[in-house]
Scaffold this active site. Sequence first.
Site, PDB file in Angstrom:
ATOM      1  N   GLN A 103       0.852  -1.181   0.000  1.00  0.00           N
ATOM      2  CA  GLN A 103       0.000   0.000   0.000  1.00  0.00           C
ATOM      3  C   GLN A 103       0.892   1.236   0.000  1.00  0.00           C
ATOM      4  O   GLN A 103       1.583   1.525   0.978  1.00  0.00           O
ATOM      5  CB  GLN A 103      -0.920   0.025   1.224  1.00  0.00           C
ATOM      6  CG  GLN A 103      -1.930   1.169   1.162  1.00  0.00           C
ATOM      7  CD  GLN A 103      -2.722   1.308   2.454  1.00  0.00           C
ATOM      8  OE1 GLN A 103      -2.172   1.706   3.480  1.00  0.00           O
ATOM      9  NE2 GLN A 103      -3.999   0.988   2.413  1.00  0.00           N
ATOM     10  N   TYR A 174      -6.547  11.542   4.036  1.00  0.00           N
ATOM     11  CA  TYR A 174      -5.120  11.761   3.829  1.00  0.00           C
ATOM     12  C   TYR A 174      -4.915  12.546   2.532  1.00  0.00           C
ATOM     13  O   TYR A 174      -5.857  12.976   1.883  1.00  0.00           O
ATOM     14  CB  TYR A 174      -4.386  10.424   3.797  1.00  0.00           C
ATOM     15  CG  TYR A 174      -4.131   9.811   5.172  1.00  0.00           C
ATOM     16  CD1 TYR A 174      -4.812  10.259   6.302  1.00  0.00           C
ATOM     17  CD2 TYR A 174      -3.217   8.787   5.336  1.00  0.00           C
ATOM     18  CE1 TYR A 174      -4.585   9.707   7.553  1.00  0.00           C
ATOM     19  CE2 TYR A 174      -2.987   8.218   6.586  1.00  0.00           C
ATOM     20  CZ  TYR A 174      -3.674   8.680   7.690  1.00  0.00           C
ATOM     21  OH  TYR A 174      -3.448   8.128   8.924  1.00  0.00           O
ATOM     22  N   GLY A 318      -9.417  -7.058   9.579  1.00  0.00           N
ATOM     23  CA  GLY A 318      -8.135  -6.608  10.105  1.00  0.00           C
ATOM     24  C   GLY A 318      -7.927  -7.081  11.519  1.00  0.00           C
ATOM     25  O   GLY A 318      -7.188  -8.013  11.801  1.00  0.00           O
ATOM     26  N   ARG A 319      -8.645  -6.458  12.456  1.00  0.00           N
ATOM     27  CA  ARG A 319      -8.457  -6.789  13.861  1.00  0.00           C
ATOM     28  C   ARG A 319      -8.874  -8.221  14.180  1.00  0.00           C
ATOM     29  O   ARG A 319      -8.315  -8.848  15.079  1.00  0.00           O
ATOM     30  CB  ARG A 319      -9.216  -5.786  14.733  1.00  0.00           C
ATOM     31  CG  ARG A 319      -8.652  -4.372  14.649  1.00  0.00           C
ATOM     32  CD  ARG A 319      -9.595  -3.345  15.238  1.00  0.00           C
ATOM     33  NE  ARG A 319     -10.866  -3.334  14.527  1.00  0.00           N
ATOM     34  CZ  ARG A 319     -11.926  -2.646  14.902  1.00  0.00           C
ATOM     35  NH1 ARG A 319     -11.871  -1.908  15.995  1.00  0.00           N
ATOM     36  NH2 ARG A 319     -13.046  -2.682  14.205  1.00  0.00           N
ATOM     37  N   CYS A 345     -12.056  -3.348  21.072  1.00  0.00           N
ATOM     38  CA  CYS A 345     -11.728  -2.374  22.113  1.00  0.00           C
ATOM     39  C   CYS A 345     -10.776  -1.297  21.607  1.00  0.00           C
ATOM     40  O   CYS A 345     -10.683  -0.221  22.195  1.00  0.00           O
ATOM     41  CB  CYS A 345     -11.125  -3.085  23.314  1.00  0.00           C
ATOM     42  SG  CYS A 345      -9.509  -3.840  22.989  1.00  0.00           S
ATOM     43  N   CYS A 363      -2.561  -7.089  20.805  1.00  0.00           N
ATOM     44  CA  CYS A 363      -3.991  -7.380  20.779  1.00  0.00           C
ATOM     45  C   CYS A 363      -4.462  -7.687  22.186  1.00  0.00           C
ATOM     46  O   CYS A 363      -3.787  -8.392  22.945  1.00  0.00           O
ATOM     47  CB  CYS A 363      -4.261  -8.565  19.853  1.00  0.00           C
ATOM     48  SG  CYS A 363      -6.000  -9.096  19.814  1.00  0.00           S
ATOM     49  N   GLN A 421     -16.769  -9.810  35.923  1.00  0.00           N
ATOM     50  CA  GLN A 421     -17.442  -8.559  35.564  1.00  0.00           C
ATOM     51  C   GLN A 421     -17.810  -8.503  34.087  1.00  0.00           C
ATOM     52  O   GLN A 421     -18.670  -7.725  33.684  1.00  0.00           O
ATOM     53  CB  GLN A 421     -16.534  -7.378  35.898  1.00  0.00           C
ATOM     54  CG  GLN A 421     -16.300  -7.154  37.366  1.00  0.00           C
ATOM     55  CD  GLN A 421     -15.343  -6.005  37.587  1.00  0.00           C
ATOM     56  OE1 GLN A 421     -15.558  -4.901  37.101  1.00  0.00           O
ATOM     57  NE2 GLN A 421     -14.261  -6.265  38.308  1.00  0.00           N
ATOM     58  N   LYS A 431     -22.073  -4.878  22.642  1.00  0.00           N
ATOM     59  CA  LYS A 431     -20.918  -5.569  23.202  1.00  0.00           C
ATOM     60  C   LYS A 431     -20.999  -7.079  22.911  1.00  0.00           C
ATOM     61  O   LYS A 431     -20.558  -7.909  23.709  1.00  0.00           O
ATOM     62  CB  LYS A 431     -20.828  -5.306  24.706  1.00  0.00           C
ATOM     63  CG  LYS A 431     -20.468  -3.856  25.053  1.00  0.00           C
ATOM     64  CD  LYS A 431     -19.104  -3.466  24.490  1.00  0.00           C
ATOM     65  CE  LYS A 431     -18.713  -2.017  24.741  1.00  0.00           C
ATOM     66  NZ  LYS A 431     -18.324  -1.738  26.101  1.00  0.00           N
TER      67      LYS A 431
END
Length: 649
Positions: A103, A174, A318-319, A345, A363, A421, A431
């Site tokens: 890229q 950009y 991606g993530r 997150c 990560c 939690q 979530k």
Amino acid sequence: MENYDVLFTPYKIGDLKIRNRIVMCPMGTNAAYGDGSIAENRIDYYARRAKGGVGMIILGCQFISPELASGCIEGTIEPSTSLPRLSVLCEKVHQYGAKICAQLSCGVGRNAFPQRFNKPISASAIPAALDSSIICHEMTKEEIAQMMDAFTTAARHAAAVGFDAIEVHAHAGYLVDQFLSPLWNKRTDEYGGSVENRTRFAREIIAAIRKGIPRNMPILFRISMDHRTDGGRDIADSVEIIRRLEQEGVAAFDVDAGSYETIDYIFPTAYLGDACMAYAARAAKAAVSVPVLNAGNHTPETAKHLIEAGDADFAMIGRGLIADPDLPKKLRENRRREVRPCIRCNEDCIGRTAAFKMSMLSCAVNPEACQEQWFRLEKTRLPKRVCVIGAGPGGLEAARVAAECGHTVTVYEQEGQIGGQLTAAATPKFKSQLRALLAYYEVQLEKLGVPVLLNREVKADDPLLSQYDRWIVATGAVPFTPSVKGMDGSNVISVLDAHRHKELVKGERIVICGGGLSGCDCALELSMEYKKRPVIVEMMDKLAPNMIMMNRASMQRMLQEQDIDVYTGCRVEQVEEGRVHIVDKDDNSRILEADTVISAFGMRSDHALADALEQKYGWKVRTVGDCSRIGRVGLAVREGYFAGSTLDS
């Protein structure tokens, strides 16, 4: 069981055949040396994703010159420094049958960080994005011509080292995007005004790249189809642009939405939901005849639907591939339940690589990401009996990792379900990936044969503890309640109970005392899913001050859309039946009507058991997660990984 075969059909971009429809999104890693060459662990990082079965990998920005990089630690494509390692990277990716795309970027333009680049360049003399007192240098025609020569050279180098394709980085507002959009392009020469003129810069880049590469090497173009900001481009404007660029020879379009003005779309948050930019792909697919790639919070299910519906030809993840590099392989082998989910997150991927940290990508749920050569699980030669106390994310990860290393592990949890939690944090619909993470751990521990004993509280003098060799304590935290008159009333509940037991939230008028992440998420859930009318009271001057920037931007917009009243800079003075007294910093009082009051003042570490066990067993005890220090999910998982992987130390 759902079938994902449609994701594993080969498809072509130009003459380039890609083995499946899953493409890894370009994302920065901050894994480059000061001279612009990439670090070895970045090679390992991409090779690991290729091994996991992805069809093609698009690298994060490779700047065509060090000057244009504006100090970004992502790497350039310079012959004396970058090319040797880039050639190794290409070969490692090819070893596993995947394709790899460079890229190329000519920089961020007006989005440059002022401390790194005192005079940002842009299409026009407009204010810099991050400091409006700085006016950008408008590029001259001579400078544009020099930049085109640099694109040709960079493209030639990319082809020489083995890249299969080249993508033009033209999104996110950009520099290329600044030429394309009238919001930033105020020029009156042949590079400004009409669509024909505003696309000239991009068309010249395509022509310049074509001069430096083989005839059949495809050029991709990444563009935001919808800036989602006042004055920015919308879908109709972008459709006209991509049609012109297709005529110029673009072989595929990589489309999404957003700009720095709507930064949560550049780094899509949990609040945006699944497939949040698929609409951009549908519009692009209808406008052009070449392949379309699309990113934006895709799950395996939305990726499958995207391809089946014909809305795009490739689903970009991606993530999700950072969280689980084996995601494609697991889907191909019908092991969907074993996929480790990205929890969106943004903390350890974007958060670590952001300018204010400048750390290497990692990560929250996969500490090995981009550090594969340093963090790897090895089978123990001396198996130990391990007791894990607490089944929150830290304890679950510690148990998984210890079992993977060959230890015999038992988990004790005093509640009737795993998650700690997280079971409360995961209740809002937005979530969903937190719920998916808990499901992942259930599958993993079952697969590894780790017993999880629920409703089993462990005390320091419990005889069962003596049968173990090592102890990992993950007892989490307990709610903190300040000394406020009436806070112990029958109309007050904790934020954890508000999430887990909605029947306790009586009436419509809800006052949430505390504007941290849990309080804000609770307000959104009650408003969006239960039609309550929550109000947030926060002592600090802003909500969730420790929340990462793009997540807060998303959250605040949703609070505004839900018309949720927020009182910052205010303290709760007294709670009564039906109302809450608050006082601002100037001692002005206000009374808020409240059918239910929710205490969301924060949490305190529950480390009593850990302290007692350390007194008894010393160094053989390890504490992880909130019982050690209050933090986010990623910190608990990381500490759990460290504890479970070092039991031989």
